[in-house]
Design a protein around this motif. Structure first.
Motif, PDB file in Angstrom:
ATOM      1  N   LEU A 154       0.829  -1.210   0.000  1.00 21.37           N
ATOM      2  CA  LEU A 154       0.000   0.000   0.000  1.00 21.37           C
ATOM      3  C   LEU A 154       0.857   1.250   0.000  1.00 21.37           C
ATOM      4  O   LEU A 154       1.859   1.325   0.729  1.00 21.37           O
ATOM      5  CB  LEU A 154      -0.891   0.048   1.252  1.00 21.37           C
ATOM      6  CG  LEU A 154      -2.059  -0.931   1.358  1.00 21.37           C
ATOM      7  CD1 LEU A 154      -2.814  -0.704   2.670  1.00 21.37           C
ATOM      8  CD2 LEU A 154      -3.005  -0.776   0.176  1.00 21.37           C
ATOM      9  N   LEU A 155       0.445   2.219  -0.814  1.00 20.63           N
ATOM     10  CA  LEU A 155       1.075   3.541  -0.764  1.00 20.63           C
ATOM     11  C   LEU A 155       0.117   4.432   0.030  1.00 20.63           C
ATOM     12  O   LEU A 155      -1.023   4.652  -0.379  1.00 20.63           O
ATOM     13  CB  LEU A 155       1.273   4.092  -2.182  1.00 20.63           C
ATOM     14  CG  LEU A 155       1.864   5.497  -2.233  1.00 20.63           C
ATOM     15  CD1 LEU A 155       3.301   5.505  -1.695  1.00 20.63           C
ATOM     16  CD2 LEU A 155       1.848   6.047  -3.662  1.00 20.63           C
ATOM     17  N   LEU A 156       0.578   4.921   1.172  1.00 18.93           N
ATOM     18  CA  LEU A 156      -0.263   5.781   2.013  1.00 18.93           C
ATOM     19  C   LEU A 156       0.108   7.212   1.683  1.00 18.93           C
ATOM     20  O   LEU A 156       1.123   7.735   2.175  1.00 18.93           O
ATOM     21  CB  LEU A 156      -0.032   5.443   3.488  1.00 18.93           C
ATOM     22  CG  LEU A 156      -0.184   3.942   3.809  1.00 18.93           C
ATOM     23  CD1 LEU A 156       0.215   3.644   5.253  1.00 18.93           C
ATOM     24  CD2 LEU A 156      -1.631   3.485   3.553  1.00 18.93           C
ATOM     25  N   SER A 157      -0.663   7.829   0.784  1.00 17.46           N
ATOM     26  CA  SER A 157      -0.220   9.126   0.287  1.00 17.46           C
ATOM     27  C   SER A 157      -0.552  10.253   1.254  1.00 17.46           C
ATOM     28  O   SER A 157      -1.583  10.227   1.940  1.00 17.46           O
ATOM     29  CB  SER A 157      -0.789   9.413  -1.108  1.00 17.46           C
ATOM     30  OG  SER A 157      -2.158   9.167  -1.135  1.00 17.46           O
ATOM     31  N   GLY A 158       0.368  11.199   1.299  1.00 12.68           N
ATOM     32  CA  GLY A 158       0.185  12.365   2.167  1.00 12.68           C
ATOM     33  C   GLY A 158       0.675  12.135   3.592  1.00 12.68           C
ATOM     34  O   GLY A 158       0.495  12.995   4.455  1.00 12.68           O
ATOM     35  N   THR A 159       1.284  10.984   3.880  1.00 10.82           N
ATOM     36  CA  THR A 159       1.707  10.690   5.265  1.00 10.82           C
ATOM     37  C   THR A 159       3.174  11.012   5.473  1.00 10.82           C
ATOM     38  O   THR A 159       3.965  10.921   4.550  1.00 10.82           O
ATOM     39  CB  THR A 159       1.627   9.167   5.562  1.00 10.82           C
ATOM     40  OG1 THR A 159       0.673   8.619   4.726  1.00 10.82           O
ATOM     41  CG2 THR A 159       1.348   8.901   6.994  1.00 10.82           C
ATOM     42  N   ARG A 160       3.514  11.316   6.722  1.00 15.19           N
ATOM     43  CA  ARG A 160       4.915  11.574   7.035  1.00 15.19           C
ATOM     44  C   ARG A 160       5.434  10.482   7.969  1.00 15.19           C
ATOM     45  O   ARG A 160       4.850  10.223   9.012  1.00 15.19           O
ATOM     46  CB  ARG A 160       5.036  12.935   7.723  1.00 15.19           C
ATOM     47  CG  ARG A 160       4.904  14.064   6.732  1.00 15.19           C
ATOM     48  CD  ARG A 160       4.403  15.310   7.372  1.00 15.19           C
ATOM     49  NE  ARG A 160       5.385  15.908   8.272  1.00 15.19           N
ATOM     50  CZ  ARG A 160       5.251  17.108   8.808  1.00 15.19           C
ATOM     51  NH1 ARG A 160       4.183  17.832   8.522  1.00 15.19           N
ATOM     52  NH2 ARG A 160       6.152  17.596   9.620  1.00 15.19           N
ATOM     53  N   THR A 161       6.553   9.858   7.569  1.00 14.32           N
ATOM     54  CA  THR A 161       7.151   8.789   8.373  1.00 14.32           C
ATOM     55  C   THR A 161       7.467   9.269   9.775  1.00 14.32           C
ATOM     56  O   THR A 161       7.316   8.526  10.746  1.00 14.32           O
ATOM     57  CB  THR A 161       8.493   8.349   7.748  1.00 14.32           C
ATOM     58  OG1 THR A 161       8.391   8.472   6.363  1.00 14.32           O
ATOM     59  CG2 THR A 161       8.893   6.978   8.161  1.00 14.32           C
ATOM     60  N   GLU A 162       7.927  10.537   9.875  1.00 11.59           N
ATOM     61  CA  GLU A 162       8.401  11.009  11.187  1.00 11.59           C
ATOM     62  C   GLU A 162       7.318  10.939  12.271  1.00 11.59           C
ATOM     63  O   GLU A 162       7.638  10.814  13.448  1.00 11.59           O
ATOM     64  CB  GLU A 162       8.955  12.433  11.050  1.00 11.59           C
ATOM     65  CG  GLU A 162       7.886  13.394  10.623  1.00 11.59           C
ATOM     66  CD  GLU A 162       8.381  14.815  10.394  1.00 11.59           C
ATOM     67  OE1 GLU A 162       8.585  15.173   9.224  1.00 11.59           O
ATOM     68  OE2 GLU A 162       8.523  15.551  11.394  1.00 11.59           O
ATOM     69  N   HIS A 163       6.044  11.026  11.881  1.00 12.70           N
ATOM     70  CA  HIS A 163       4.975  10.974  12.890  1.00 12.70           C
ATOM     71  C   HIS A 163       4.596   9.545  13.273  1.00 12.70           C
ATOM     72  O   HIS A 163       3.780   9.337  14.162  1.00 12.70           O
ATOM     73  CB  HIS A 163       3.720  11.691  12.374  1.00 12.70           C
ATOM     74  CG  HIS A 163       3.917  13.170  12.273  1.00 12.70           C
ATOM     75  ND1 HIS A 163       3.067  13.994  11.584  1.00 12.70           N
ATOM     76  CD2 HIS A 163       4.879  13.971  12.785  1.00 12.70           C
ATOM     77  CE1 HIS A 163       3.487  15.231  11.662  1.00 12.70           C
ATOM     78  NE2 HIS A 163       4.592  15.250  12.385  1.00 12.70           N
ATOM     79  N   LEU A 164       5.134   8.561  12.558  1.00 10.42           N
ATOM     80  CA  LEU A 164       4.689   7.173  12.744  1.00 10.42           C
ATOM     81  C   LEU A 164       5.830   6.243  13.119  1.00 10.42           C
ATOM     82  O   LEU A 164       5.719   5.035  12.966  1.00 10.42           O
ATOM     83  CB  LEU A 164       4.092   6.674  11.418  1.00 10.42           C
ATOM     84  CG  LEU A 164       2.613   6.900  11.213  1.00 10.42           C
ATOM     85  CD1 LEU A 164       2.221   6.564   9.792  1.00 10.42           C
ATOM     86  CD2 LEU A 164       1.796   6.041  12.182  1.00 10.42           C
ATOM     87  N   ARG A 165       6.934   6.816  13.588  1.00  9.36           N
ATOM     88  CA  ARG A 165       8.150   6.012  13.752  1.00  9.36           C
ATOM     89  C   ARG A 165       7.953   4.823  14.693  1.00  9.36           C
ATOM     90  O   ARG A 165       8.400   3.721  14.415  1.00  9.36           O
ATOM     91  CB  ARG A 165       9.322   6.880  14.218  1.00  9.36           C
ATOM     92  CG  ARG A 165       9.763   7.844  13.121  1.00  9.36           C
ATOM     93  CD  ARG A 165      10.911   8.722  13.571  1.00  9.36           C
ATOM     94  NE  ARG A 165      12.159   7.984  13.661  1.00  9.36           N
ATOM     95  CZ  ARG A 165      12.887   7.623  12.630  1.00  9.36           C
ATOM     96  NH1 ARG A 165      12.478   7.911  11.411  1.00  9.36           N
ATOM     97  NH2 ARG A 165      14.012   6.973  12.785  1.00  9.36           N
ATOM     98  N   SER A 166       7.247   5.022  15.807  1.00 11.47           N
ATOM     99  CA  SER A 166       7.105   3.916  16.766  1.00 11.47           C
ATOM    100  C   SER A 166       6.353   2.744  16.119  1.00 11.47           C
ATOM    101  O   SER A 166       6.737   1.589  16.275  1.00 11.47           O
ATOM    102  CB  SER A 166       6.381   4.389  18.025  1.00 11.47           C
ATOM    103  OG  SER A 166       5.131   4.935  17.666  1.00 11.47           O
ATOM    104  N   LEU A 167       5.304   3.034  15.358  1.00 11.20           N
ATOM    105  CA  LEU A 167       4.564   1.955  14.690  1.00 11.20           C
ATOM    106  C   LEU A 167       5.445   1.287  13.633  1.00 11.20           C
ATOM    107  O   LEU A 167       5.493   0.064  13.530  1.00 11.20           O
ATOM    108  CB  LEU A 167       3.300   2.500  14.016  1.00 11.20           C
ATOM    109  CG  LEU A 167       2.601   1.446  13.138  1.00 11.20           C
ATOM    110  CD1 LEU A 167       1.824   0.464  14.004  1.00 11.20           C
ATOM    111  CD2 LEU A 167       1.696   2.067  12.103  1.00 11.20           C
TER     112      LEU A 167
END
Ligand code: UD1
Length: 420
Positions: free
Chosen positions: A247-260
């Motif tokens: 899946l391409l999750l468009s508009g997302t930033r990796t930095e906000h999801l690092r723990s997941l």
């Protein structure tokens, strides 16, 4: 009020556009009460929580308009909400306290009751407002705050997201300097602070545990695009991990999801940051341990979706919930699908099983509902998710459309006519 029929699905493939963050947009909408001028919020998510807050703001006399997909709020003249029902519907309504008090010198709301995932008191909000000079009075099931606010140093006993947001907003119009210590550091706090700065507020330190606010006499209007929804993106990444797709999750930033993302990669999922968004691929193969924590720790809002992943992942996964006292209600429902889960107080132990089978299940809260849909995507036969209370629509924009566009077997069932 929704029911979903979910069936075992092939690996999900394609692009999912991630909506604007619910948890960012709600405080920002309340922040619009801090100015007499127009505040334009771009791409608000189409969620019932947003609609509920729109009607609450309108009931306070704030003008609410939708133009070209943007939400325009204007609080030239406004008052305290008169109808307590509006406030009761949604806990986030407590966020009107800071702006009301800051601008009107008085704010009253009914006390929020307990909710499905725990007590959720507002003592830290009130303690902070009182440190800023507000008088706090409890009567007739509500709380009234009054007084002119003056800057002060506030120490939060725990880094509450809502209390940090409420105090941050109140402090923008207080006379003098406010320091909020042990403040929450979530990305939504940083977004709220940046939004308030764009209105003329003087704030530093958002995203750290000490936020400093220098009060100003008034704020002006602004146009703001809130951040993307990291919890929706994380939920979709879990959907991918369950079905083993790409899946391409468009508009997302990796930095906000690092723990997941760290946890998903421990489980064997591949993650790539691309110019178009976050690319997630593969199937969860190894078990994992999750301890929910305040940001940048693992978000409590993604605990339920990750538990759905754990149900089919070989081996023993362990969950420790430290934020809310009663946030494992999805475990009993997942068990109905054949999951092996033992819950002891704040710990859940999940033994992955190769087979889940569809069954009727009930969504008990917003993230629990999403977890049941995800589990249904990898359960043989049909899983009927009963979301009578409409929890899922509070926080996910048309989840069935987004999942079915990438191959998920899910339909929203038409509302049933009441008997008679
Ligand atoms: C926000 C999010 C929610 C998320 C939660 C934790 C929004 C609209 N909601 O909720 O999705 O699950 O953060 O990341 O942004 N507490 C107190 N006293 C208080 C305030 C909080 O004891 O005055 C406790 C709560 O009961 C809870 C914990 O602190 O156990 C976390 O609450 P808080 O961070 O305030 O969450 P919310 O702002 O309600």
């Amino acid at each position: 009020m929704a029911h979903y029929a979910v069936r075992e699905s092939p690996p999900l493939r394609g692009e999912i556009p991630i909506s604007t963050s619910k948890n960012a947009v709600l405080p920002i909408m309340c922040g619009a009460l801090l100015t007499r001028e127009d505040v334009q919020i771009l791409n608000p998510p189409d969620l019932t929580d947003v609609h509920t807050l729109c009607s609450l703001l309108a009931a306070c006399g704030c003008q609410v308009k939708k133009e070209n997909g943007a939400l325009i709020l204007c609080a030239r003249d406004f008052k305290n909400p008169q109808d307590e029902e509006d406030v009761r519907k949604m806990r986030a309504s407590v966020l009107v306290l800071g702006p009301l008090l800051g601008r009107l010198g008085e704010a009253r709301i009914p006390l929020p009751g307990g909710c499905a995932i725990g007590q959720r008191p507002i003592d830290q909000h009130l303690k902070g407002m009182s440190a800023l000079g507000a008088k706090v009075r409890f009567d007739h099931g509500g709380v009234t705050l009054s007084g002119r606010l003056r800057g002060a140093t506030i120490y939060l006993d725990m880094p509450s997201v809502g209390a940090t947001e409420n105090l941050l907003m109140a402090a923008t119009l207080a006379e003098g300097i406010t320091r909020i210590e042990n403040a929450a550091k979530e990305p939504e706090i940083v977004d709220l602070a940046s939004f308030l700065i764009s209105m003329g507020a003087k704030i530093s330190g958002a995203g750290t545990s000490t936020i400093v606010v220098e009060g100003v006499p008034s704020l002006h209007g602004t146009t703001w695009q809130p951040i993307a929804d990291r919890i929706e993106a994380g939920t979709m990444a879990c959907a991918c991990a369950i079905t083993g797709g790409e899946l391409l999750l468009s508009g997302t930033r990796t930095e906000h999801l690092r723990s997941l993302l760290f946890k998903l990669s421990e489980a064997g999922i591949h993650i790539k940051d691309t110019p178009g968004g976050l690319l997630v691929f593969g199937r969860a193969k190894q078990p994992f341990e999750i301890r929910t924590m305040v940001y940048p720790g693992f978000p409590t809002d993604l605990q339920a979706p990750m538990m759905a992943v754990a149900c089919k992942t070989p081996g023993t996964s362990v969950f420790l919930e430290t934020i809310f006292e009663n946030r494992f209600m999805h475990a009993a429902e997942l068990t109905r699908l054949g999951a092996h889960i033992r819950v002891e107080n704040r710990v859940a132990v999940v033994e992955g099983t190769p087979f889940l089978t569809g069954a009727p299940v009930r969504s008990t809260d917003l993230r629990a509902g999403a977890a049941l849909i995800l589990a249904g995507l990898c359960a043989e036969g049909e899983t009927l998710v009963d979301d009578e209370a409409g929890h899922i629509d509070r926080g996910y924009c048309r989840i069935e459309e987004k999942l079915s566009a990438v191959g998920g077997n899910i339909v929203r069932l038409p509302d049933q006519e009441p008997d008679g």
